[in-house]
Each structure stands twice: as structure tokens, then as C-alpha cells.
Motif scaffolding. Structure first.
Motif, PDB file in Angstrom:
ATOM      1  N   GLY A   6       0.856  -1.177   0.000  1.00 28.23           N
ATOM      2  CA  GLY A   6       0.000   0.000   0.000  1.00 28.23           C
ATOM      3  C   GLY A   6       0.891   1.225   0.000  1.00 28.23           C
ATOM      4  N   VAL A   7       0.641   2.147   0.946  1.00 29.11           N
ATOM      5  CA  VAL A   7       1.489   3.343   1.021  1.00 29.11           C
ATOM      6  C   VAL A   7       2.585   3.193   2.067  1.00 29.11           C
ATOM      7  CG1 VAL A   7      -0.304   4.887   0.171  1.00 29.11           C
ATOM      8  CG2 VAL A   7      -0.101   4.466   2.622  1.00 29.11           C
ATOM      9  N   ALA A   8       2.537   2.110   2.829  1.00 25.20           N
ATOM     10  CA  ALA A   8       3.509   1.914   3.918  1.00 25.20           C
ATOM     11  C   ALA A   8       4.807   1.308   3.398  1.00 25.20           C
ATOM     12  CB  ALA A   8       2.914   1.007   4.993  1.00 25.20           C
ATOM     13  N   SER A   9       5.921   1.889   3.826  1.00 19.30           N
ATOM     14  CA  SER A   9       7.229   1.329   3.510  1.00 19.30           C
ATOM     15  C   SER A   9       7.457   0.104   4.389  1.00 19.30           C
ATOM     16  CB  SER A   9       8.327   2.366   3.770  1.00 19.30           C
ATOM     17  OG  SER A   9       9.593   1.790   3.559  1.00 19.30           O
ATOM     18  N   VAL A  10       7.764  -1.032   3.765  1.00 20.81           N
ATOM     19  CA  VAL A  10       7.963  -2.288   4.482  1.00 20.81           C
ATOM     20  C   VAL A  10       9.447  -2.520   4.759  1.00 20.81           C
ATOM     21  CG1 VAL A  10       7.633  -4.785   4.337  1.00 20.81           C
ATOM     22  CG2 VAL A  10       5.860  -3.256   3.493  1.00 20.81           C
ATOM     23  N   PHE A  11      10.298  -2.188   3.794  1.00 20.22           N
ATOM     24  CA  PHE A  11      11.741  -2.252   4.019  1.00 20.22           C
ATOM     25  C   PHE A  11      12.412  -1.184   3.171  1.00 20.22           C
ATOM     26  CE2 PHE A  11      11.243  -5.223   0.463  1.00 20.22           C
ATOM     27  CZ  PHE A  11      12.231  -4.799  -0.400  1.00 20.22           C
ATOM     28  N   ASN A  12      13.606  -0.797   3.604  1.00 16.33           N
ATOM     29  CA  ASN A  12      14.346   0.247   2.919  1.00 16.33           C
ATOM     30  C   ASN A  12      15.833  -0.077   3.043  1.00 16.33           C
ATOM     31  OD1 ASN A  12      15.909   2.719   2.615  1.00 16.33           O
ATOM     32  ND2 ASN A  12      13.951   3.791   2.582  1.00 16.33           N
TER      33      ASN A  12
ATOM     34  N   ASP B 182       3.736  -4.994  -2.431  1.00 14.40           N
ATOM     35  CA  ASP B 182       3.007  -4.899  -3.693  1.00 14.40           C
ATOM     36  C   ASP B 182       3.677  -3.941  -4.676  1.00 14.40           C
ATOM     37  OD1 ASP B 182       2.309  -2.413  -2.640  1.00 14.40           O
ATOM     38  OD2 ASP B 182       0.199  -2.891  -2.397  1.00 14.40           O
ATOM     39  N   ARG B 183       4.775  -3.290  -4.229  1.00 14.95           N
ATOM     40  CA  ARG B 183       5.505  -2.379  -5.104  1.00 14.95           C
ATOM     41  C   ARG B 183       6.948  -2.281  -4.629  1.00 14.95           C
ATOM     42  NH1 ARG B 183       5.676   3.590  -4.938  1.00 14.95           N
ATOM     43  NH2 ARG B 183       4.343   3.330  -3.107  1.00 14.95           N
ATOM     44  N   LEU B 184       7.870  -2.377  -5.585  1.00 17.68           N
ATOM     45  CA  LEU B 184       9.301  -2.230  -5.315  1.00 17.68           C
ATOM     46  C   LEU B 184       9.787  -1.013  -6.075  1.00 17.68           C
ATOM     47  CD1 LEU B 184      12.031  -3.393  -4.231  1.00 17.68           C
ATOM     48  CD2 LEU B 184      12.200  -4.609  -6.422  1.00 17.68           C
ATOM     49  N   VAL B 185      10.473  -0.105  -5.375  1.00 20.97           N
ATOM     50  CA  VAL B 185      11.023   1.091  -6.013  1.00 20.97           C
ATOM     51  C   VAL B 185      12.545   1.045  -5.869  1.00 20.97           C
ATOM     52  CG1 VAL B 185      11.111   3.610  -6.012  1.00 20.97           C
ATOM     53  CG2 VAL B 185       8.951   2.433  -5.510  1.00 20.97           C
ATOM     54  N   ILE B 186      13.240   1.176  -6.992  1.00 21.59           N
ATOM     55  CA  ILE B 186      14.703   1.206  -7.009  1.00 21.59           C
ATOM     56  C   ILE B 186      15.110   2.582  -7.517  1.00 21.59           C
ATOM     57  CG2 ILE B 186      16.805   0.150  -7.918  1.00 21.59           C
ATOM     58  CD1 ILE B 186      15.020  -2.393  -8.450  1.00 21.59           C
ATOM     59  N   SER B 187      15.815   3.333  -6.674  1.00 25.57           N
ATOM     60  CA  SER B 187      16.209   4.710  -7.010  1.00 25.57           C
ATOM     61  C   SER B 187      17.722   4.842  -6.995  1.00 25.57           C
ATOM     62  CB  SER B 187      15.625   5.690  -5.988  1.00 25.57           C
ATOM     63  OG  SER B 187      14.222   5.560  -5.910  1.00 25.57           O
ATOM     64  N   LEU B 188      18.235   5.572  -7.976  1.00 24.74           N
ATOM     65  CA  LEU B 188      19.664   5.875  -8.078  1.00 24.74           C
ATOM     66  C   LEU B 188      19.806   7.369  -8.310  1.00 24.74           C
ATOM     67  CD1 LEU B 188      20.464   2.932 -10.474  1.00 24.74           C
ATOM     68  CD2 LEU B 188      21.157   3.063  -8.092  1.00 24.74           C
ATOM     69  N   SER B 189      20.870   7.966  -7.769  1.00 27.06           N
ATOM     70  CA  SER B 189      21.029   9.409  -7.946  1.00 27.06           C
ATOM     71  C   SER B 189      22.501   9.785  -7.993  1.00 27.06           C
ATOM     72  CB  SER B 189      20.329  10.166  -6.813  1.00 27.06           C
ATOM     73  OG  SER B 189      20.877   9.796  -5.561  1.00 27.06           O
ATOM     74  N   GLY B 190      22.745  11.041  -8.302  1.00 28.80           N
ATOM     75  CA  GLY B 190      24.101  11.560  -8.386  1.00 28.80           C
ATOM     76  C   GLY B 190      24.368  12.123  -9.763  1.00 28.80           C
ATOM     77  N   THR B 191      25.184  13.134  -9.831  1.00 26.91           N
ATOM     78  CA  THR B 191      25.532  13.753 -11.113  1.00 26.91           C
ATOM     79  C   THR B 191      26.316  12.743 -11.941  1.00 26.91           C
ATOM     80  OG1 THR B 191      25.611  15.885 -10.025  1.00 26.91           O
ATOM     81  CG2 THR B 191      26.670  15.715 -12.181  1.00 26.91           C
ATOM     82  N   ARG B 192      25.914  12.585 -13.191  1.00 20.71           N
ATOM     83  CA  ARG B 192      26.478  11.527 -14.033  1.00 20.71           C
ATOM     84  C   ARG B 192      27.212  12.085 -15.235  1.00 20.71           C
ATOM     85  NH1 ARG B 192      27.227   8.300 -11.093  1.00 20.71           N
ATOM     86  NH2 ARG B 192      27.652   6.832 -12.712  1.00 20.71           N
TER      87      ARG B 192
END
Length: 192
Positions: free
Chosen positions: A110-116, A140-150
Motif C-alpha cells: 500500500g502506502v507503507a514502507s515495508v523495508f528500505n 506490492d511495489r518495489l522502487v529502485i532509485s539511483l542518484s548523483g551527477t552523471r
């Protein structure tokens, strides 16, 4: 059979689930290196763009193809096609270039973060590393985020997921539950 044993059997039958392991390896991408990536479906999962500009990687991957981004902040989202629950055990992240790349791998129900799982990968252009989520939580949803100047890219490949499926179809579960409750009622009447 005792009343307690019957209730235990019912509970285990209704709650019974199994998993179907899959690896999203982007093997069904058909463009060329650098082609725009807008998301796709594979192994019963949908992979969509959360943010940033993503492209197909046919020259660099942990097994090609993979996907890559050069945006300062990019994310993808993984869900079960048509909705549903799953677990994830690992994802391969790659750095084709120049140093530290902050990442976040986050599972939601749902909207709750289960693990990070958050950190910084510094592969210095050496390839890919497998990041274990350390979680058996259902999401029910996996988010993979990457950041940084490339100046080059960061990449995602081989997302290992396990779809949670009921071992008994829902109509059969309902019929079984009603039959068990009816059997309990019959047993109580017989004892009187």
C-alpha cells in the motif's frame, strides 16, 4: 478429529501460499543500445519508470541487456502484472563510470514502507554488484532509485522477485471453508 485440529487445518488451508521465483533480466528488450526505455512486462511483472530518463543497455549489463540512466535522479517501479503480492531478494546495480552512486531499494505494501535498503555503491566503472534486500516481507511495489551527477551511467539488471500465489484458488478456498464450518456444525449436533 478434535475441534482444535479442524480449526488448525482450516486456517492452514486458507492461509496456504507458495512462491514462484522469477528474475527480471530485461532479456525481452528489442531496441538497440541507447534506445529509449519506457517500461515493459516480464515474468508476470510490470517494470515502469518512476522518474528520470531510462535507456536500454545492450553493451553493458550483468548479462545484457539491462537498463541505464544518466539522469541526476532516476527510479523504476516493479509491480505484479494485474496486481498482487511478492517478495524480492536481490537486484544487480551497476556503475559504468565515475564513483559513488547513492541508491535506495524500497518495498511498499500500500502506502507503507515495508523495508528500505539505502547506501552508496562505488564500483568505479568495474561493473555490477548484487544488492541483497535482506527482506522476506510481502510487498506490492518495489522502487529502485539511483542518484548523483552523471557523466556516464548507472544501470539496473537481474531483479529477483517471488510472486506470492495462493495454492488453492479462491473459489475452492471458499467452498472448503463452508464445508468445514458445516462439518463442525454437524459434529456439534451429533454430540448432543
Amino acid at each position: 478429529m478434535t475441534f482444535k485440529a479442524i480449526l488448525t487445518s482450516i486456517a492452514l488451508t486458507v492461509a496456504a501460499t507458495a512462491t514462484q521465483a522469477a528474475t527480471i533480466d530485461f532479456s525481452n528488450l528489442t531496441g538497440s543500445n541507447g534506445s529509449a526505455y519506457a517500461g515493459h512486462s516480464q515474468e508476470g511483472f510490470d517494470i515502469g519508470i518512476g522518474s528520470g530518463v531510462w535507456q536500454e543497455a545492450h553493451n553493458f549489463g550483468n548479462g545484457t541487456p539491462a537498463i541505464f540512466s544518466r539522469s541526476d535522479s532516476s527510479s523504476i517501479e516493479v509491480t505484479v502484472s494485474g496486481g498482487g503480492l511478492f517478495t524480492t531478494t536481490s537486484v544487480d546495480l551497476g556503475d559504468a563510470s565515475d564513483g559513488a552512486v547513492p541508491y535506495v531499494i524500497e518495498g511498499f505494501l500500500g502506502v507503507a514502507s515495508v523495508f528500505n535498503l539505502a547506501g552508496t555503491m562505488d564500483l568505479a566503472g568495474s561493473g555490477f554488484d548484487t544488492f541483497l534486500t535482506g527482506s522476506t516481507d510481502v510487498i506490492d511495489r518495489l522502487v529502485i532509485s539511483l542518484s548523483g551527477t552523471r557523466t556516464t551511467s548507472y544501470n539496473i539488471d537481474n531483479i529477483v522477485v517471488d510472486k506470492a500465489v495462493s495454492t488453492i484458488p479462491l473459489p475452492a478456498t471458499s467452498i472448503l471453508l463452508f464445508a468445514a464450518v458445516g462439518g463442525l456444525g454437524a459434529m456439534r449436533r451429533r454430540k448432543r
